[in-house]
Enzyme design. Structure first.
Site, short mmCIF file in Angstrom:
data_model
loop_
_atom_site.label_atom_id
_atom_site.label_comp_id
_atom_site.label_asym_id
_atom_site.label_seq_id
_atom_site.Cartn_x
_atom_site.Cartn_y
_atom_site.Cartn_z
N HIS A 177 8.69 3.68 9.52
CA HIS A 177 8.25 2.41 10.11
C HIS A 177 9.39 1.77 10.92
O HIS A 177 9.16 1.25 12.02
CB HIS A 177 7.81 1.44 9.00
CG HIS A 177 6.54 1.82 8.32
ND1 HIS A 177 5.45 2.36 8.99
CD2 HIS A 177 6.16 1.72 7.02
CE1 HIS A 177 4.47 2.57 8.13
NE2 HIS A 177 4.87 2.18 6.93
N HIS B 68 9.54 6.92 3.97
CA HIS B 68 8.32 6.25 4.47
C HIS B 68 8.69 4.99 5.26
O HIS B 68 8.23 4.79 6.39
CB HIS B 68 7.42 5.91 3.29
CG HIS B 68 6.11 5.28 3.66
ND1 HIS B 68 4.90 5.93 3.51
CD2 HIS B 68 5.82 4.05 4.18
CE1 HIS B 68 3.92 5.13 3.93
NE2 HIS B 68 4.46 3.98 4.33
N GLU B 69 9.52 4.16 4.66
CA GLU B 69 9.86 2.89 5.32
C GLU B 69 10.79 3.09 6.52
O GLU B 69 10.72 2.34 7.49
CB GLU B 69 10.48 1.93 4.31
CG GLU B 69 9.60 1.63 3.09
CD GLU B 69 8.19 1.16 3.45
OE1 GLU B 69 7.99 0.61 4.55
OE2 GLU B 69 7.27 1.35 2.62
#
Length: 231
Positions: free
Chosen positions: A108, A104-105
């Site tokens: 980003h 997820h990160e």
């Protein structure tokens, strides 16, 4: 020996290891170990590391990840000011959870690298990256949702992505719920259908492995093509 003086066995010389800080130290070691496993074994993470490198933003474990204690409501975050991923060592207890948070990160971080996201002043940019991260990381996979006792209806994946993106925005920005919903709706279709670098939504490890192989083969193809042009 003065028995009235409480024995601390030398730990007074190492204050970071005393009481709660020792627990934090233990959690940090566990977090670092699970991070390394994710880097070595998660096909999602391995593809993103390769994509980041290909985009001119190679990732270093020591420089770009930090295991820290966090508020009880979050598992991780991306600090755009220093290009660093925060992993919440007190809230991540299982390897599968670590794999999802890292992925997820990293999404980003990948968006930060390739799209020059304005994280602080453009809510649409933030919403778009949150939609992509929720969709592509496995946050809304069948197994993840089943573990939360959320079972699928028609377009369940889309609704899960929409809800998680909205909650992420509300958690980090002072914005009215109705306004946040409006922003998510405005960018949803475009960002939900942006599957770079996976090429598809990886609904599980098998899809992610296929996407990783495809990405590697694409890199080899372009490398060979470049060599032929040089000849």
């Amino acid at each position: 020996m003065d028995q009235t003086k409480q024995e601390d066995y030398g730990y007074g010389l190492f204050p970071e290891r005393k009481a709660r800080k020792f627990e934090s130290f233990r959690l940090n070691l566990k977090c670092q170990g699970m991070l390394q496993i994710a880097m070595d074994t998660s096909p999602h993470a391995k593809l993103l590391f390769q994509a980041m490198k290909g985009s001119g933003c190679p990732v270093s474990k020591d420089r770009h990840f930090s295991c820290e204690d966090c508020d009880g409501t979050v598992s991780g975050g991306f600090d755009a000011t220093v290009s660093q991923i925060v992993l919440c060592q007190n809230n991540i207890h299982q390897q599968s959870h670590m794999n999802r948070v890292v992925t997820h990160e990293l999404i980003h971080a990948f968006d930060h690298c390739r799209a020059h996201v304005d994280w602080f002043d453009n809510f649409r940019h933030l919403a778009c990256s949150e939609i992509r991260a929720a969709s592509l990381s496995g946050d809304c996979s069948f197994s993840s949702e089943a573990a939360r006792l959320n079972f699928g209806l028609k377009q369940h994946h889309q609704e899960c992505v929409r809800g998680r993106a909205l909650r992420s925005i509300l958690a980090v920005r002072k914005i009215d719920t109705a306004e946040a919903e409006k922003i998510v709706d405005e960018v949803f279709d475009t960002c939900f259908n942006d599957h770079v670098p996976f090429g598809r939504i990886p609904h599980g490890a098998k899809d992610a492995k296929f996407a990783h192989r495809h990405y590697e083969n694409r890199d080899r193809y372009y490398a060979n093509l470049q060599c032929r042009r040089s000849d």
